[in-house]
Motif scaffolding. Structure first.
Motif, PDB file in Angstrom:
ATOM      1  N   TYR A 122       0.843  -0.898  -0.500  1.00  0.00           N
ATOM      2  CA  TYR A 122       0.354   0.058   0.100  1.00  0.00           C
ATOM      3  C   TYR A 122       0.798   1.366  -0.043  1.00  0.00           C
ATOM      4  O   TYR A 122       1.010   2.127  -0.751  1.00  0.00           O
ATOM      5  N   MET A 123       2.097   1.474   0.781  1.00  0.00           N
ATOM      6  CA  MET A 123       2.924   1.978   0.876  1.00  0.00           C
ATOM      7  C   MET A 123       2.901   2.844  -0.229  1.00  0.00           C
ATOM      8  O   MET A 123       3.007   3.935  -0.866  1.00  0.00           O
ATOM      9  N   ALA A 124       4.081   1.594  -1.053  1.00  0.00           N
ATOM     10  CA  ALA A 124       4.737   1.563  -2.015  1.00  0.00           C
ATOM     11  C   ALA A 124       4.208   2.370  -3.465  1.00  0.00           C
ATOM     12  O   ALA A 124       3.996   2.989  -4.154  1.00  0.00           O
ATOM     13  N   ASN A 125       2.520   1.998  -3.853  1.00  0.00           N
ATOM     14  CA  ASN A 125       1.548   2.291  -4.107  1.00  0.00           C
ATOM     15  C   ASN A 125       1.670   4.196  -4.526  1.00  0.00           C
ATOM     16  O   ASN A 125       1.497   4.617  -5.092  1.00  0.00           O
ATOM     17  N   ARG A 126       1.018   4.176  -2.553  1.00  0.00           N
ATOM     18  CA  ARG A 126       0.958   5.327  -2.259  1.00  0.00           C
ATOM     19  C   ARG A 126       1.951   6.774  -2.926  1.00  0.00           C
ATOM     20  O   ARG A 126       1.774   7.683  -3.270  1.00  0.00           O
ATOM     21  N   LEU A 127       3.135   5.700  -3.156  1.00  0.00           N
ATOM     22  CA  LEU A 127       4.192   7.219  -3.060  1.00  0.00           C
ATOM     23  C   LEU A 127       4.295   7.107  -4.799  1.00  0.00           C
ATOM     24  O   LEU A 127       4.905   7.311  -5.123  1.00  0.00           O
ATOM     25  N   VAL A 128       4.057   5.603  -5.012  1.00  0.00           N
ATOM     26  CA  VAL A 128       3.802   6.333  -6.995  1.00  0.00           C
ATOM     27  C   VAL A 128       2.652   7.298  -7.480  1.00  0.00           C
ATOM     28  O   VAL A 128       3.210   8.289  -8.074  1.00  0.00           O
ATOM     29  N   ILE A 129       1.535   7.139  -6.934  1.00  0.00           N
ATOM     30  CA  ILE A 129       0.638   8.053  -6.387  1.00  0.00           C
ATOM     31  C   ILE A 129       0.946   9.687  -6.551  1.00  0.00           C
ATOM     32  O   ILE A 129       0.654  10.133  -7.439  1.00  0.00           O
ATOM     33  N   ALA A 130       1.622   9.745  -5.562  1.00  0.00           N
ATOM     34  CA  ALA A 130       2.028  11.019  -4.770  1.00  0.00           C
ATOM     35  C   ALA A 130       3.147  11.468  -5.737  1.00  0.00           C
ATOM     36  O   ALA A 130       3.297  12.858  -5.968  1.00  0.00           O
ATOM     37  N   ASN A 131       3.902  11.004  -6.476  1.00  0.00           N
ATOM     38  CA  ASN A 131       5.007  10.913  -7.721  1.00  0.00           C
ATOM     39  C   ASN A 131       4.075  11.801  -8.883  1.00  0.00           C
ATOM     40  O   ASN A 131       4.411  12.807  -9.172  1.00  0.00           O
ATOM     41  N   LEU A 132       3.077  10.508  -9.345  1.00  0.00           N
ATOM     42  CA  LEU A 132       2.576  11.031 -10.252  1.00  0.00           C
ATOM     43  C   LEU A 132       1.940  12.539 -10.149  1.00  0.00           C
ATOM     44  O   LEU A 132       1.604  12.991 -10.606  1.00  0.00           O
ATOM     45  N   ARG A 133       0.884  12.615  -9.158  1.00  0.00           N
ATOM     46  CA  ARG A 133      -0.456  13.821  -8.520  1.00  0.00           C
ATOM     47  C   ARG A 133       0.688  14.700  -8.259  1.00  0.00           C
ATOM     48  O   ARG A 133       0.111  15.462  -7.962  1.00  0.00           O
ATOM     49  N   ASP A 134       2.086  14.769  -7.406  1.00  0.00           N
ATOM     50  CA  ASP A 134       2.728  15.732  -7.562  1.00  0.00           C
ATOM     51  C   ASP A 134       2.351  16.001  -5.931  1.00  0.00           C
ATOM     52  O   ASP A 134       1.576  17.759  -5.155  1.00  0.00           O
ATOM     53  N   ASP A 135       2.106  14.979  -5.277  1.00  0.00           N
ATOM     54  CA  ASP A 135       0.825  15.039  -4.400  1.00  0.00           C
ATOM     55  C   ASP A 135       1.889  14.934  -3.017  1.00  0.00           C
ATOM     56  O   ASP A 135       1.913  14.185  -2.158  1.00  0.00           O
ATOM     57  N   GLU A 136       1.756  15.941  -1.824  1.00  0.00           N
ATOM     58  CA  GLU A 136       3.241  15.998  -0.717  1.00  0.00           C
ATOM     59  C   GLU A 136       1.171  15.640   0.613  1.00  0.00           C
ATOM     60  O   GLU A 136       2.227  14.780   1.275  1.00  0.00           O
ATOM     61  N   ARG A 137       0.212  15.443   0.474  1.00  0.00           N
ATOM     62  CA  ARG A 137      -0.662  14.496   1.293  1.00  0.00           C
ATOM     63  C   ARG A 137      -0.205  13.307   1.581  1.00  0.00           C
ATOM     64  O   ARG A 137      -0.359  12.708   2.807  1.00  0.00           O
ATOM     65  N   ILE A 138      -0.248  12.856   0.200  1.00  0.00           N
ATOM     66  CA  ILE A 138      -0.246  11.398   0.247  1.00  0.00           C
ATOM     67  C   ILE A 138       1.696  11.085   0.732  1.00  0.00           C
ATOM     68  O   ILE A 138       1.734   9.953   1.467  1.00  0.00           O
ATOM     69  N   LEU A 139       2.681  12.501   0.423  1.00  0.00           N
ATOM     70  CA  LEU A 139       3.658  11.758   1.045  1.00  0.00           C
ATOM     71  C   LEU A 139       3.994  11.748   2.718  1.00  0.00           C
ATOM     72  O   LEU A 139       4.164  10.910   3.318  1.00  0.00           O
ATOM     73  N   ASP A 140       3.152  12.502   3.090  1.00  0.00           N
ATOM     74  CA  ASP A 140       3.100  12.793   4.497  1.00  0.00           C
ATOM     75  C   ASP A 140       2.511  12.166   5.157  1.00  0.00           C
ATOM     76  O   ASP A 140       2.380  11.160   6.352  1.00  0.00           O
ATOM     77  N   GLU A 141       1.423  10.871   4.695  1.00  0.00           N
ATOM     78  CA  GLU A 141       0.258   9.821   5.003  1.00  0.00           C
ATOM     79  C   GLU A 141       1.346   8.557   4.949  1.00  0.00           C
ATOM     80  O   GLU A 141       1.442   7.962   6.338  1.00  0.00           O
ATOM     81  N   VAL A 142       2.679   8.387   4.426  1.00  0.00           N
ATOM     82  CA  VAL A 142       3.493   7.670   4.314  1.00  0.00           C
ATOM     83  C   VAL A 142       4.431   7.613   5.573  1.00  0.00           C
ATOM     84  O   VAL A 142       5.136   6.752   6.023  1.00  0.00           O
TER      85      VAL A 142
END
Length: 83
Positions: free
Chosen positions: A43-63
């Protein structure tokens, strides 16, 4: 800091660390706990991929928050139980 290359490198490193954690799991000895951690690492690895694609800092904070919780769990294990 708007450095796309640096962001990508750091996210790749984080995914590598998560992959290392996942590969170190002993599913026979760890049973359900190891299986749950494996799913969490996916889940965490997938979220990081999404964070990278969307440039979403909130997802980085979540992980990052999840990683802190995992570390706190490990830190709470008495040394005699760590291998």
């Amino acid at each position: 800091n708007n450095s796309i290359a640096n962001k990508g490198e750091n996210i790749s490193k984080a995914i590598g660390i998560i992959g290392g954690l996942k590969s170190s799991l002993n599913r026979e000895a760890g049973g359900t706990l190891a299986e749950n951690l494996s799913h969490l690492y996916d889940y965490m690895a997938n979220r990081l991929v999404i964070a990278n694609l969307r440039d979403d800092e909130r997802i980085l904070d979540e992980v990052a928050s999840l990683m802190v919780e995992i570390k706190m769990g490990w830190d709470g294990i008495p040394d005699e139980f760590k291998n």
